[in-house]
Design an enzyme around this catalytic site. Sequence first.
Site, PDB file in Angstrom:
ATOM      1  N   GLY A 188      51.592 -25.931 -33.992  1.00 50.57           N
ATOM      2  CA  GLY A 188      52.039 -25.567 -35.331  1.00 50.57           C
ATOM      3  C   GLY A 188      50.856 -25.127 -36.166  1.00 50.57           C
ATOM      4  O   GLY A 188      49.694 -25.231 -35.761  1.00 50.57           O
ATOM      5  N   ILE A 190      48.313 -25.047 -39.593  1.00 44.87           N
ATOM      6  CA  ILE A 190      47.516 -26.084 -40.249  1.00 44.87           C
ATOM      7  C   ILE A 190      48.413 -26.840 -41.224  1.00 44.87           C
ATOM      8  O   ILE A 190      49.058 -26.242 -42.086  1.00 44.87           O
ATOM      9  CB  ILE A 190      46.333 -25.452 -41.004  1.00 44.87           C
ATOM     10  N   GLY A 191      48.485 -28.162 -41.074  1.00 44.99           N
ATOM     11  CA  GLY A 191      49.307 -28.972 -41.973  1.00 44.99           C
ATOM     12  C   GLY A 191      50.756 -29.086 -41.582  1.00 44.99           C
ATOM     13  O   GLY A 191      51.568 -29.637 -42.345  1.00 44.99           O
ATOM     14  N   ALA A 192      51.127 -28.594 -40.394  1.00 43.97           N
ATOM     15  CA  ALA A 192      52.532 -28.644 -39.981  1.00 43.97           C
ATOM     16  C   ALA A 192      52.972 -30.048 -39.569  1.00 43.97           C
ATOM     17  O   ALA A 192      54.161 -30.349 -39.569  1.00 43.97           O
ATOM     18  CB  ALA A 192      52.775 -27.662 -38.834  1.00 43.97           C
ATOM     19  N   THR A 195      49.924 -33.386 -35.234  1.00 44.02           N
ATOM     20  CA  THR A 195      49.246 -34.618 -34.816  1.00 44.02           C
ATOM     21  C   THR A 195      50.124 -35.836 -35.083  1.00 44.02           C
ATOM     22  O   THR A 195      50.215 -36.743 -34.253  1.00 44.02           O
ATOM     23  CB  THR A 195      47.899 -34.772 -35.550  1.00 44.02           C
ATOM     24  N   GLU A 212      43.351 -33.189 -30.619  1.00 47.45           N
ATOM     25  CA  GLU A 212      42.234 -32.275 -30.813  1.00 47.45           C
ATOM     26  C   GLU A 212      41.157 -32.930 -31.676  1.00 47.45           C
ATOM     27  O   GLU A 212      41.457 -33.572 -32.684  1.00 47.45           O
ATOM     28  CB  GLU A 212      42.725 -30.995 -31.490  1.00 47.45           C
ATOM     29  N   ASP A 263      48.491 -32.533 -29.137  1.00 50.90           N
ATOM     30  CA  ASP A 263      48.767 -31.885 -30.423  1.00 50.90           C
ATOM     31  C   ASP A 263      48.136 -30.491 -30.504  1.00 50.90           C
ATOM     32  O   ASP A 263      48.000 -29.937 -31.591  1.00 50.90           O
ATOM     33  CB  ASP A 263      48.292 -32.760 -31.590  1.00 50.90           C
TER      34      ASP A 263
END
Length: 378
Positions: A188, A190-192, A195, A212, A263
């Site tokens: 996804g 950034i910020g989706a 993780t 990651e 992730d």
Amino acid sequence: MHTTFLSLGSNQGNTYEALDKAIQLLFERVGRVVKISPVYQSPAWGFEGPDFHNCVVRMETSLPIKKLLDTTQSIEQLLGRKEKEGTAYQSRIIDIDILLYDDVVRHSDQLTVPHKHMQERLFVLQPLADIAGDEVCEALSTAENPVTYLGLLEACIDDSILTKQAKWLKKPQDSIDLGGYNYITIEGNIGAGKTSLATMISEEFNAKLILERFKDNPFLPKFYKDPDRFAFPLEMSFLADRYQQLLDDLGQYDLFKDFMCADYDRYKSLIFAQVTLQEEEFLLYKRLHEMMYKDMPQPDLYVYLYQNTERLLKNIKKRGRSYEKSIDPTYLEKINQGYLDFIKTQHNLNVKIIDISELDFVKNRADFLSIINQFTNE
């Protein structure tokens, strides 16, 4: 996440069915079922009535304690428990008591934790000791006098006769078929929340978690300040790190885990590099990527979490990383388009795109389970 122990009992109708339905609803509305004790048959406590079937369930939940109480009571009502008549104990289809909630000590008209009768009841302490054993009950301990659950059992003077049942109750997550996947990738923008979702899946379904190591990259803060200058060293650094980590993690099979959940995916490097690098740099980068990853295994399931840019920016602001404050919305839109363009070309990759723009799977249990259900839905 909070750890809570719940006592479940039933002495009306099909008691095993009532216990099983209650645990399923707790799984759906409260959180992860960590352990379920054996079921014990025990005499009614405090009144004359049919024997009960009792068990204790250990759970992890994000619900605050008042919300947990409201939820357990709503589950009781849903399963047919009627309002209590008078103050005397009576038979019931289902009874769910909160025994413990972390190390909280609380006394109120609505709720007392630890449960005020917990130490008096053998049908509570025996299954509690079965699943917690030598662990220290923090809510009933002091630094000078640690109290274990086994110690509570040994100190109990209740002389009720318990009969351990041969039939066990199953954890609800064990019945969820994730398609027999050996390797799942959550991707996804950034910020989706990739993780967070990968971590929740690993905890819920006993997966080896591969995360990651983005926080260790020294070029990332510099890139957000000066993209043109630091794009190539950033992407090369990510390329080397992701390759080495995947090589290590995918090559180490864990006998105690059922599958792997990451992730990020090997192709993430290409997607971001195509957005950040100049054409000549990207062509060189792509050649190196293909050489390094040509023999690397691909995931059985590639999940792409789509969130609109507005939600992404809110999530990025919420997590408060200083070097992400200056992220341009246009950059996020380019990254999203890069993922979608990549997915269109991957005819041999098992891909599921899940729109989570209106979901909050971290705080809302139903949203999390709705995502999991999409893993196997065609």
